[in-house]
Design an enzyme around this catalytic site. Structure first.
Site, PDB file in Angstrom:
ATOM      1  CG  ASN A 194      -1.701   1.315   1.337  1.00 53.60           C
ATOM      2  OD1 ASN A 194      -2.683   1.506   0.626  1.00 53.60           O
ATOM      3  ND2 ASN A 194      -1.285   2.222   2.209  1.00 53.60           N
ATOM      4  CD  GLU A 195      -1.278   5.869   0.260  1.00 53.83           C
ATOM      5  OE1 GLU A 195      -0.693   6.223   1.301  1.00 53.83           O
ATOM      6  OE2 GLU A 195      -2.323   6.408  -0.130  1.00 53.83           O
TER       7      GLU A 195
ATOM      8  CG  ASN B 233      -4.652   4.092  -1.789  1.00 60.18           C
ATOM      9  OD1 ASN B 233      -5.406   3.203  -2.164  1.00 60.18           O
ATOM     10  ND2 ASN B 233      -3.734   3.891  -0.861  1.00 60.18           N
TER      11      ASN B 233
ATOM     12  CE1 TYR C 255      -5.093  14.228   3.744  1.00 56.38           C
ATOM     13  CE2 TYR C 255      -5.540  12.231   2.509  1.00 56.38           C
ATOM     14  CZ  TYR C 255      -5.374  12.880   3.715  1.00 56.38           C
ATOM     15  OH  TYR C 255      -5.487  12.183   4.882  1.00 56.38           O
TER      16      TYR C 255
ATOM     17  CE  LYS D 283      -8.884  11.235   4.683  1.00 56.19           C
ATOM     18  NZ  LYS D 283      -7.875  11.384   5.736  1.00 56.19           N
TER      19      LYS D 283
END
Length: 748
Positions: free
Chosen positions: A365-366, A420, A426, A521
């Site tokens: 992830n990322e 994502n 953002y 969130k």
């Protein structure tokens, strides 16, 4: 036969402190991991656990379902081993160290900084023995309890009914392994046997198997495996599995059992308010019920291996799962870190192989936040190859960070991929999502694309009728999520979408929207007590049982210009009832009805919506003369995220953004289009560091169309977005100076 005893208490001490009695499961960060400040305790904790007396003629094992991050285990002072990785099951053989009575287990656990993933991410790394600890006794002849934390029984079913069972008995010379496949009613659908070998294979056919069909019909079978010698059953293991077929198409998305099945769902973190990761079965069950209620049919289990009980619940509820390892955010190039990615992926797949709900293995992830490097690329390719080798029956995937270019080599590693994207939070606007997705799909028509994260903070005390990005209101979150649902509804090529997040969760480094230590969130609050209004726009889109929800329950005081009532529904039209009187009936547009200029009396008013015989909730709105300023996020309450530099968050006079002039709130693309503002921005970027992800974003490469994805992402960002993400790259005071320079230039 085997027995398992749940161990429920221990003596615990942090390093340098006196021991206290604690209940198991346990984490030492239940409170300080959620209160903000990025100062929760990360260190060494020691548990002493009294063990049951051993049974003569049996072997003894200890099983840990989760110990974060590293655990070294001793029995009666004898070291048994060290496990590295905080989310998988692991066991040790106690037998050589056991005494007839008075046995003590000592477990030294640490969540201190190390080379074990994860080490940098936007969530709290709770330390401790936070999942079940079990004392197991078995016959010396048994299915291998040291087989990577599994039951050592692996079922590979095909949709046709062909079934292969791989089994790993130990000490079983001269024995027979028997396997019975049973349907949900307990009837034997097929059976087989084979002489016991260290790796025994039994193949069978189930005629016309009842398929596991997701939420519509999550039908499960069981495989009961036994080791038998001279008519005596020495050990038995039962595992759950299911028959299904699936594939993913780059134009039409996910298909299950020959039917198109669009995947729409949520991501889930496992922590709870005041509990951290040490949660109960009832907590897992509540989470499943809430995710089912919102109408999701898929869950991304981020960002690590979750509790086996939760996977079991998903098997029987019908969710399609994405399961992943915590190879996240910060790539560590050393050998120990590399080997840890391999061991965590191996354990994830081995321990979850039989779950019919799992369809996708996530490898990272990322992970490119720090930039794309050759060692990182090799590590990802190795993980993908490992997953395909260990389990060819499922697909691999990964969650890319937005800045990864559309034709980066990373885009082509896994079978399918997702991004994502936080356009509208953002960076940029929610309207930027659709064009980006369409451009990627056009450039990569053979790649199956999904959206693995998207979301907006919503803090329940902030409200407005004029929502804006980063005002932290429920109303902006509703607007954002509604825009995302409309975007997804017209793009059937997306193989999956996963909201970030189903629940608010702890991120101790955050200080955002007036709340410390939390990512807000979630569609549901951290304590699971309140479903935010955005929860119901998803329910309106994703469920068929008639529902009506009136938004604004917490936006109680309404001045004359704030008397708007929004209703979410899956019904064709809605009637609004105020103080018992029907005032209007309007058709639903994209599952929403907006009633404007609703007449309210001074003081309390009851507001209800209905669709035919379907009643929605009733809320109370107060008619007031003036806006209630308690609903406004105070000026200067800037977000402090996990990637920010704490020194840059000193209190200061709020910045000014005069109407008709440029500012740091403008998009970089708009600023670059004006020669005067472009010169200011370029000078500021030149002064910032060019390393890592920020440096990558600042360098637009025009050599290939796909590389323009980086530039496109960069141009969508507001300058404030870039400053926020840059963190330490922006010198103290530079933000104010940059804004003051821009606000002197008038817009055309």
């Amino acid at each position: 036969m085997r027995t398992s005893t749940l161990l429920t208490s221990a003596r615990f001490a942090k390093q340098g402190e006196n021991p206290v009695v604690v209940a198991l499961p346990h984490t030492w960060n239940a409170l300080d991991g959620q209160d903000g400040g990025n100062d929760y305790w990360r260190g060494i904790g020691t548990y002493s656990i009294d063990l049951p007396d051993p049974t003569e003629g049996k072997k003894q094992y200890i099983e840990f379902r989760g110990a974060n991050h590293v655990a070294t285990v001793y029995c009666n002072g004898r070291e048994l081993g060290t496990h590295k990785g905080g989310f998988s099951t692991f066991r040790y053989d106690l037998t050589p160290a056991m005494k007839p009575n008075g046995n003590v287990l000592t477990v030294v656990v640490t969540n201190a900084a190390s080379e074990i993933y994860p080490q940098a991410a936007d969530f709290t790394f709770y330390g401790g023995l936070y999942r079940d600890v079990n004392f197991i006794e078995v016959n010396p002849v048994h299915f291998d309890l040291m087989k990577e934390g599994t039951d050592a029984v692996f079922v590979t079913p095909r949709g046709s009914g062909k079934t292969r069972v791989d089994l790993f008995p130990v000490g079983a010379e001269g024995c027979t392994v028997n396997v019975e496949l049973k349907d949900a009613e307990g009837n034997v659908a097929a059976s087989g046997s084979a002489p016991a070998e260290p790796h025994t294979v039994v193949k069978m056919d189930v005629a016309n198997p009842h398929l596991w069909d997701g939420m519509a019909d999550p039908y499960c079978y069981t495989a009961e495996a036994s080791i038998v010698k001279d008519g005596e059953v020495l050990d038995t293991v039962t595992v759950t599995y299911g028959y299904r077929s699936f594939h993913v198409d780059p134009n039409t998305g996910f298909w299950l059992n020959g039917k198109n099945c669009p995947l729409h769902g949520v991501s889930r973190h496992q922590d709870r308010q005041d509990k951290g990761w040490a949660i109960s079965k009832a907590d897992h069950e509540e989470d499943i019920a809430l995710i089912k209620e919102v109408g999701a049919n898929t869950i991304r289990l981020a960002h690590y291996q979750h509790d086996q009980y939760f996977y079991d619940l998903c098997d029987h509820t019908g969710f399609v799962l994405w399961a992943e390892i915590p190879f996240i955010s910060q790539f560590m190039p050393g050998k120990e870190a590399h080997d840890n990615t391999i061991s965590q992926m191996t354990e994830l797949i081995a321990q979850n192989y039989n779950h019919p709900s799992i369809f996708f293995w996530g490898i990272s992830n990322e992970i490119t936040i720090g930039g794309e490097t050759e060692p990182l690329y090799r590590n990802l390719c190795e993980l993908n190859a490992l997953a395909k080798k260990l389990d060819p029956s499922r697909l691999t995937t990964m969650a890319e960070v937005s800045m990864v270019p559309m034709n980066s080599e990373h885009v082509y590693i896994t079978d399918v991929l997702s991004y994502n994207h936080y356009f509208g939070w953002y960076v940029g606007d929610a309207a930027d999502n659709g064009p980006w997705l369409d451009k990627f799909h056009a450039l990569n028509p053979d790649r199956c694309l999904g959206v693995s994260e998207y979301g907006s903070e919503a803090v329940l005390k902030w409200h407005t009728v004029n929502p804006e990005n980063h005002d932290y209101t429920e109303e902006y979150a509703c607007q954002y999520h509604h825009d995302m649902l409309k975007t997804f509804a017209t793009r059937p090529y997306l193989w999956s979408t996963h909201v970030w997040n189903m629940f608010d969760f702890a991120a101790d480094a955050r200080d955002e929207g007036g709340v410390r230590g939390r990512n807000n969130k979630g569609l549901v609050t951290y304590d699971r007590k309140i479903k935010k209004d955005a929860f119901y726009i998803y329910k309106a889109y994703w469920t068929t049982e008639p529902m009506v929800h009136v938004c604004g329950e917490r936006f109680v005081d309404r001045a004359p210009n704030e008397r708007i009532v929004t209703v979410y529904t899956n019904c064709p039209e809605v009637t609004l009832v105020v103080n018992g009187v029907e005032v209007a009936t309007q058709p639903a547009v994209d599952h929403a009805v907006v009633f404007e200029n609703v007449a309210l009396n001074d003081g309390a008013n009851t507001v209800t919506a209905k669709a035919g015989d379907v009643l929605g909730n009733t809320i109370t709105l107060n008619g007031v003369a003036e806006h209630n300023y308690a609903y406004d996020l105070p000026e200067g309450n800037e977000a402090a995220n996990w990637f920010d530099d704490p020194a840059a968050r000193a209190a200061r006079k709020p910045l000014e953004y005069p109407e008709g002039y440029y500012s740091i709130k403008d998009k970089i693309g708009d600023l670059m289009a004006n020669p005067e503002t472009a010169a200011i921005v370029k000078a500021a970027l030149a002064a910032a560091t060019t390393g890592g992800a920020m440096g990558a974003m600042m360098k637009k490469d025009d050599k290939a169309e796909g590389q323009n994805a980086m530039g496109d992402f960069f141009m969508m960002m507001r300058l404030t977005d870039l400053i926020k993400m840059a963190g330490r790259a922006v010198p103290a005071g530079a933000k104010r100076e940059l804004n003051e320079a821009l606000t002197k230039i008038k817009k055309n």
